[in-house]
Design an enzyme around this catalytic site. Structure first.
Site, short mmCIF file in Angstrom:
data_model
loop_
_atom_site.label_atom_id
_atom_site.label_comp_id
_atom_site.label_asym_id
_atom_site.label_seq_id
_atom_site.Cartn_x
_atom_site.Cartn_y
_atom_site.Cartn_z
N SER A 1 -7.00 5.69 3.91
CA SER A 1 -7.02 4.83 2.71
C SER A 1 -7.47 3.41 3.07
O SER A 1 -8.21 2.78 2.33
CB SER A 1 -5.63 4.76 2.08
OG SER A 1 -5.43 5.86 1.20
N THR B 1 -4.59 13.44 5.60
CA THR B 1 -3.17 13.61 5.98
C THR B 1 -3.00 14.86 6.82
O THR B 1 -2.36 14.82 7.88
CB THR B 1 -2.28 13.65 4.72
OG1 THR B 1 -2.61 12.52 3.90
CG2 THR B 1 -0.81 13.59 5.10
N ASN C 1 -2.66 19.34 -1.29
CA ASN C 1 -3.72 18.70 -0.55
C ASN C 1 -3.42 18.58 0.96
O ASN C 1 -4.30 18.78 1.80
CB ASN C 1 -3.86 17.33 -1.25
CG ASN C 1 -4.55 16.32 -0.44
OD1 ASN C 1 -3.90 15.51 0.21
ND2 ASN C 1 -5.85 16.38 -0.45
N LYS D 1 5.72 3.30 8.23
CA LYS D 1 4.53 4.13 8.48
C LYS D 1 3.28 3.24 8.56
O LYS D 1 2.50 3.32 9.49
CB LYS D 1 4.38 5.12 7.33
CG LYS D 1 3.16 6.00 7.40
CD LYS D 1 2.81 6.66 6.07
CE LYS D 1 3.99 7.32 5.39
NZ LYS D 1 3.59 8.23 4.31
N GLN E 1 7.32 3.97 3.69
CA GLN E 1 5.91 3.58 3.75
C GLN E 1 5.71 2.30 4.55
O GLN E 1 4.72 2.15 5.27
CB GLN E 1 5.37 3.39 2.31
CG GLN E 1 3.86 3.36 2.21
CD GLN E 1 3.23 4.74 2.21
OE1 GLN E 1 3.73 5.66 1.59
NE2 GLN E 1 2.12 4.89 2.91
N LYS F 1 5.34 1.81 -3.16
CA LYS F 1 5.24 3.15 -3.73
C LYS F 1 5.46 3.07 -5.22
O LYS F 1 6.18 2.18 -5.69
CB LYS F 1 6.30 4.07 -3.12
CG LYS F 1 5.97 5.54 -3.22
CD LYS F 1 5.13 5.98 -2.03
CE LYS F 1 4.64 7.38 -2.17
NZ LYS F 1 4.07 7.85 -0.89
N LYS G 1 0.85 -1.19 0.00
CA LYS G 1 0.00 0.00 0.00
C LYS G 1 0.88 1.23 0.00
O LYS G 1 1.86 1.31 0.76
CB LYS G 1 -0.87 -0.01 1.27
CG LYS G 1 -1.83 1.16 1.37
CD LYS G 1 -3.15 0.88 0.70
CE LYS G 1 -3.97 2.13 0.41
NZ LYS G 1 -3.57 2.84 -0.85
N GLY H 1 -2.75 8.24 -4.23
CA GLY H 1 -2.10 9.42 -4.77
C GLY H 1 -0.87 9.81 -3.98
O GLY H 1 -0.60 9.29 -2.90
N ASP H 2 -0.11 10.71 -4.55
CA ASP H 2 1.03 11.36 -3.89
C ASP H 2 1.25 12.65 -4.69
O ASP H 2 0.32 13.09 -5.38
CB ASP H 2 2.26 10.43 -3.89
CG ASP H 2 3.34 10.89 -2.91
OD1 ASP H 2 3.22 10.61 -1.72
OD2 ASP H 2 4.31 11.56 -3.34
O1 2IT Z 1 2.82 9.00 1.57
C1 2IT Z 1 1.71 8.47 1.75
O2 2IT Z 1 1.41 7.89 2.79
C2 2IT Z 1 0.74 8.56 0.64
N1 2IT Z 1 1.06 9.13 -0.38
C3 2IT Z 1 -0.63 7.95 0.76
C4 2IT Z 1 -0.58 6.47 0.71
C5 2IT Z 1 -1.92 5.81 0.66
O3 2IT Z 1 -1.93 4.63 0.29
O4 2IT Z 1 -2.95 6.42 0.96
#
Ligand code: 2IT
Length: 449
Positions: free
Chosen positions: A381, A210, A241, A114, A111, A126, A90, A165-166
């Site tokens: 998410s 976020t 965002n 996290k 990630q 990612k 994810k 997204g990112d």
């Molecule tokens: O950096 C991040 O945590 C994101 N871009 C969102 C990742 C997600 O799967 O919602």
């Protein structure tokens, strides 16, 4: 430092010298978990550290697309499926010209920890492309997204890998990618992507998540010091965002965001970007223009614009970098310390160089690490994935309540884990240790591969 940790870091430094962002992330995480490795000599026998810094899979693919004049362009797309021990991979997708394997790998690596820290069942990944969305027409964006998904679709799925997204990828791009996925697979699997529009399975509060999560985390830190968020001033960088979500929540909480920034400078709004709905929503308008330009804000609201500068050094209570990686170097850290601010909450992924981080720490700045502070995004998410698989729609209140619970839990786990290893109140080490511990345990139980 533990000798096994040191040897793995040294090896990574030479092996990945062409991927400095990845080396930086590896060094930061592994040096934090050294006290845990001391307690687990069995990890070295199964080479756990080298396994944990090696992606399970790194996919790279060609993305060809046609511009509005009929010319073709070729970009490279990536998806790094870093660690799947805790669940489906994810993590977001980033479209930016500076994307290369080192950026995707550092983001995927971060990630993993996290996602583990959220306590939710997801692995880390990612993706992205070295595509520049700035100044592209809507039709060009759509063709790029369709081409990108045509190459990616066979590697993802609701139980396999769930992108989001990112930078450069928002609701519009997710929509085009989902449409193409559905067309190619001929199946309704909207749990394959998150950050979707509300009309086809998106979650309420995902766009805000976020920024909201970062403010909830900040609130926990302030409570620890017996302080109230009301009346606090905040310097934010970025205007996307995430910055928007911070401003919106700051408005609810009575805090004041006085700066936002773009690639060409920053603006200082003494009344607060968070002082009215009109100002907060103006950030969305600027983003929708697709020009990546911040000066419009100062022109529109008659506030000061500082060209080619960052807001580090402004007199505020709290700093919240929310633009991109390595936006705070040693020089910036010195300015932050000089400004007299006490709190520094990383919101963008790895905004601080390791040198700067060390400097801030030595000068007793309270640091919230990005993998904890910005985890509310991926947290919501996962709520979106739950709603999709259960064919349910949660209310904004339900999502927000869960988000607050997740952020409090991340904070509490980080504090407790740092204490468990005798490190005192260290939110950076606590987050790294807690995330690492969970992944390491799952990897140990699943056998060596
Ligand atoms: O950096 C991040 O945590 C994101 N871009 C969102 C990742 C997600 O799967 O919602």
């Amino acid at each position: 430092m533990n000798p096994y940790v040191k040897s793995v870091i040294d090896n990574a430094k030479s092996k990945f010298r062409n991927e400095p962002e990845f080396v930086q992330a590896v060094e930061e995480v592994l040096s934090s978990v050294s006290p845990l490795i001391d307690k687990h000599p069995e990890y070295e026998k199964v080479d756990l550290l080298n396994r944990i810094i090696t992606p399970e899979r790194m996919i790279s693919f060609r993305v060809v697309w046609m511009d509005d004049a009929g010319n073709y362009h070729t970009n490279t797309g990536y998806r790094c499926q870093f660690n799947g021990a805790l669940g489906p991979y994810k993590g977001g997708i980033r479209f930016q010209p500076n994307v290369y394997p080192g950026v995707i790998k550092f983001l995927a690596f971060e990630q993993c920890f996290k996602n583990a820290l959220t306590g939710l069942p997801i692995g880390g990944g990612k993706g992205g492309a070295d595509f520049n969305p700035v100044g592209k027409s809507d039709a060009e964006i759509m063709r790029f997204c369709q081409s990108f998904m045509t190459a990616l679709y066979k590697y993802i799925g609701p139980e396999v890998d769930v992108p989001a997204g990112d930078l450069g990828v928002g609701g519009r791009e997710i929509g085009y990618m989902f449409g193409q996925y559905r067309r190619l697979k001929g199946v309704w699997e909207n749990g394959v992507l998150t950050g979707k529009g509300l009309s086809y399975g998106g979650s309420l509060i995902r766009p805000e998540a976020t920024g909201y999560g970062a403010m909830y985390y900040l609130n926990e830190v302030l409570k620890h010091y017996g302080e109230n968020i009301k009346g606090k001033t905040i310097a934010v960088s970025g205007y996307g965002n995430v910055a928007w979500g911070i401003c919106k929540k700051a408005m609810h909480m009575g805090a004041k965001v006085v700066t936002i920034s773009g690639p060409e400078g920053y603006v200082y709004d003494p009344e607060g970007v968070s002082s009215s709905e009109e100002k907060v929503n103006y950030l969305l308008k600027m983003r929708a223009r697709g020009l990546d330009r911040i000066k419009d804000y100062s022109d529109n609201f008659g506030v000061k614009f500082f060209p080619n500068a960052k807001p580090w050094g402004e007199k505020v209570d709290i700093y919240m970098p929310a633009a991109t990686q390595n936006e705070v170097d040693l020089e910036s850290a010195k300015k932050i310390v000089q400004s007299g601010a006490k709190y520094y909450m990383e919101v963008s992924n790895m905004p601080t160089t390791n040198e700067a981080l060390e400097y801030l720490k030595q000068h007793n700045i309270i640091i919230g690490p990005s993998k904890a502070v910005n985890a509310g995004g991926v947290g919501v998410s996962v709520m979106e994935m739950s709603q999709n698989s259960q064919k349910l729609v949660w209310t904004a209140e339900e999502v927000d309540t869960q988000l607050q619970r997740i952020m409090k839990n991340i904070y509490k786990t980080s504090v407790e884990t740092a204490q468990e290893y005798g490190l005192g109140y260290d939110l950076v080490a606590g987050a790294n240790l807690a995330g690492f511990k969970k992944i390491a345990q799952a990897m140990m139980e699943q056998g060596v591969f």
